[in-house]
Design a protein around this motif. Structure first.
Motif, PDB file in Angstrom:
ATOM      1  N   THR A 320      44.685  46.598  37.313  1.00  0.00           N
ATOM      2  CA  THR A 320      44.637  45.774  38.522  1.00  0.00           C
ATOM      3  C   THR A 320      43.951  46.513  39.663  1.00  0.00           C
ATOM      4  O   THR A 320      43.111  45.953  40.393  1.00  0.00           O
ATOM      5  N   THR A 323      40.192  46.800  38.975  1.00  0.00           N
ATOM      6  CA  THR A 323      39.544  45.489  39.121  1.00  0.00           C
ATOM      7  C   THR A 323      39.363  45.142  40.605  1.00  0.00           C
ATOM      8  O   THR A 323      38.329  44.598  41.011  1.00  0.00           O
ATOM      9  N   LYS A 326      36.382  46.809  41.878  1.00  0.00           N
ATOM     10  CA  LYS A 326      35.144  46.384  41.212  1.00  0.00           C
ATOM     11  C   LYS A 326      34.385  47.587  40.638  1.00  0.00           C
ATOM     12  O   LYS A 326      33.166  47.726  40.819  1.00  0.00           O
ATOM     13  N   CYS A 330      35.051  47.210  34.979  1.00  0.00           N
ATOM     14  CA  CYS A 330      36.329  46.687  35.470  1.00  0.00           C
ATOM     15  C   CYS A 330      36.121  45.574  36.478  1.00  0.00           C
ATOM     16  O   CYS A 330      36.851  45.459  37.474  1.00  0.00           O
ATOM     17  N   THR A 331      35.091  44.768  36.299  1.00  0.00           N
ATOM     18  CA  THR A 331      34.843  43.665  37.222  1.00  0.00           C
ATOM     19  C   THR A 331      35.845  42.527  37.015  1.00  0.00           C
ATOM     20  O   THR A 331      36.067  41.732  37.907  1.00  0.00           O
ATOM     21  N   GLN A 332      36.460  42.450  35.819  1.00  0.00           N
ATOM     22  CA  GLN A 332      37.490  41.462  35.532  1.00  0.00           C
ATOM     23  C   GLN A 332      38.727  42.188  35.001  1.00  0.00           C
ATOM     24  O   GLN A 332      38.628  43.268  34.406  1.00  0.00           O
ATOM     25  N   PHE A 333      39.883  41.556  35.212  1.00  0.00           N
ATOM     26  CA  PHE A 333      41.133  42.213  34.816  1.00  0.00           C
ATOM     27  C   PHE A 333      41.203  42.453  33.314  1.00  0.00           C
ATOM     28  O   PHE A 333      41.604  43.526  32.865  1.00  0.00           O
ATOM     29  N   ALA A 336      39.090  45.374  32.446  1.00  0.00           N
ATOM     30  CA  ALA A 336      39.690  46.635  32.888  1.00  0.00           C
ATOM     31  C   ALA A 336      40.800  47.080  31.952  1.00  0.00           C
ATOM     32  O   ALA A 336      40.908  48.266  31.602  1.00  0.00           O
TER      33      ALA A 336
END
Length: 420
Positions: A320, A323, A326, A330-333, A336
């Motif tokens: 979290t 994310t 960014k 890890c641009t999305q949970f 990540a």
């Protein structure tokens, strides 16, 4: 004398002094009464032994003692059901075991799960099976029917596993083996229905028990055993996949519109194979040492799952954080979490080129807590667990054998049980 110790009339109501003392928490009195009843006495005419009067008046005595004062059960009741000779013959001491009432006559108690062996399994602990009386009771039932019926059942599932390995695994694309797959599926359906009938019979008889697989819900006693759940699930999966035609398929077919159905079929086979081989592990109960090994493996597995649950929480937490920043990968949970999971398993190395200072700090803390801290804690826990189970393994092995005896007896007709 026996009547005085087992029955008291108070205002026309018959009360057991043993149960009265148990209710008041007077363990010393319970111990005294049981020991007195199980003392062998004699005069010029006959011997006197209060075992029959004790169990006729208290048919659920083992259950009560197991729940409220197990020390009296082992040190007084079980000890009073043994007689040791004073003479030693060739280095051996003769011992008589008076376990007729513990064996339980099906005519008097048709409910398998109220018998002594079942009480020791469901209400007791593995240490109780170290007592000579519990060992002898288990030995008699295991040799009379438990081992034989268990071997027959395991042989049936080994036969299904052999057919499954040939038709569904080694030759899954060959059309000549399609009839074999149909036979395997038919047998699986047959034994699935048989187990469903057993579950219905147990439910009808009120034989219900808890299973942690179903979050401690009350289920028919047959599937309170995880091994029986695995058998039922594996047969159900084989039944579903056996009648799907996947023979003589080339790569173009696998890449076509039917590939999703084929993937589902192969997925069912893979899960069924793992579960069936897992069921075969129960055969280790035939050896006390090997059954103790399964106990150790189960204990280690529980420790690993607990630590992995904590690791998963940390992965979600730091996933979290990364994310929100960014960071790379890890641009999305979900990305990540996948990235950190692969990093924990050393599948992927962390890239430091585009990580900003705060993200680098989070990665550093993650490594300290999870990669270094949690895994070292896991190693310490596993070492401590292994060092503490040396004595419990033998008791667990015998308790496992006792559970199998109970399940085998529960599927036998009443006439067969009476014959044994």
């Amino acid at each position: 004398r026996f009547e005085w110790l087992t029955n008291v009339d108070i205002n026309g109501e018959s009360i057991s002094p043993i149960y009265w003392s148990l209710k008041d928490g007077n363990t010393a009195m319970v111990k005294y009464i049981v020991a007195d009843l199980l003392t062998i006495r004699a005069d010029r005419e006959m011997y006197y032994y209060g075992r029959e009067v004790l169990f006729d008046r208290h048919p659920d005595l083992v259950l009560k003692l197991c729940q409220e004062c197990p020390d009296v059960l082992l040190d007084t009741l079980f000890q009073g059901l043994m007689w040791h000779s004073k003479e030693v013959d060739n280095g051996q001491l003769r011992v008589n075991y008076y376990i007729e009432d513990l064996y339980c006559d099906p005519k008097k108690e048709p409910d398998v799960w109220k018998q002594t062996l079942a009480v020791l399994v469901t209400e007791g602990n593995p240490a109780m099976f170290h007592h000579p009386v519990a060992k002898k009771l288990l030995e008699v039932k295991w040799r009379r029917f438990g081992r034989r019926y268990f071997l027959v059942m395991q042989s049936v599932y080994f036969f299904i596993l052999s057919l499954f390995m040939i038709g569904h695994v080694e030759h899954r694309h060959e059309c000549s083996f399609q009839p074999l797959r149909y036979v395997t599926g038919g047998l699986s359906i047959l034994f699935t229905c048989a187990q469903a009938f057993i579950c219905f019979s147990h439910f009808k008889n009120g034989w219900m028990a808890s299973n942690h697989v179903f979050f401690s819900l009350r289920v028919p006693s047959w599937i309170s055993d995880t091994s029986n759940v695995m058998r039922l699930v594996s047969l159900f999966l084989i039944s579903m996949s056996s009648f799907f035609d996947c023979c003589d398929r080339d790569e173009r077919w696998l890449l076509g519109v039917h590939n999703e159905m084929y993937a589902v079929c192969m997925g069912l086979n893979s899960f069924a194979g793992i579960i069936l081989w897992g069921v075969m592990l129960q055969s280790l109960v035939l050896s006390t040492r090997l059954a103790g090994l399964t106990y150790t493996l189960g204990l280690l597995g529980r420790e690993i799952l607990r630590n992995l649950a904590v690791v998963l929480v940390f992965v979600f937490a730091f996933g979290t954080a990364l994310t929100a920043l960014k960071q790379e990968h890890c641009t999305q949970f979900s990305g990540a979490v996948t990235y950190l999971g692969r990093f924990v398993l050393s599948i992927e190395q962390a890239s430091m080129s585009t990580v900003d200072p705060l993200g680098l700090f989070f990665l550093f803390v993650f490594v300290i807590i999870v990669v270094i801290g949690m895994f070292n804690i896991l190693i310490a826990q596993l070492w401590g667990a292994v060092s503490q189970v040396s004595e419990a393994r033998t008791g667990f092995a015998m308790q496992h054998q006792a559970a199998i005896c109970i399940h085998m007896e529960s599927i036998m007709p009443l006439s067969w049980r009476q014959a044994l």
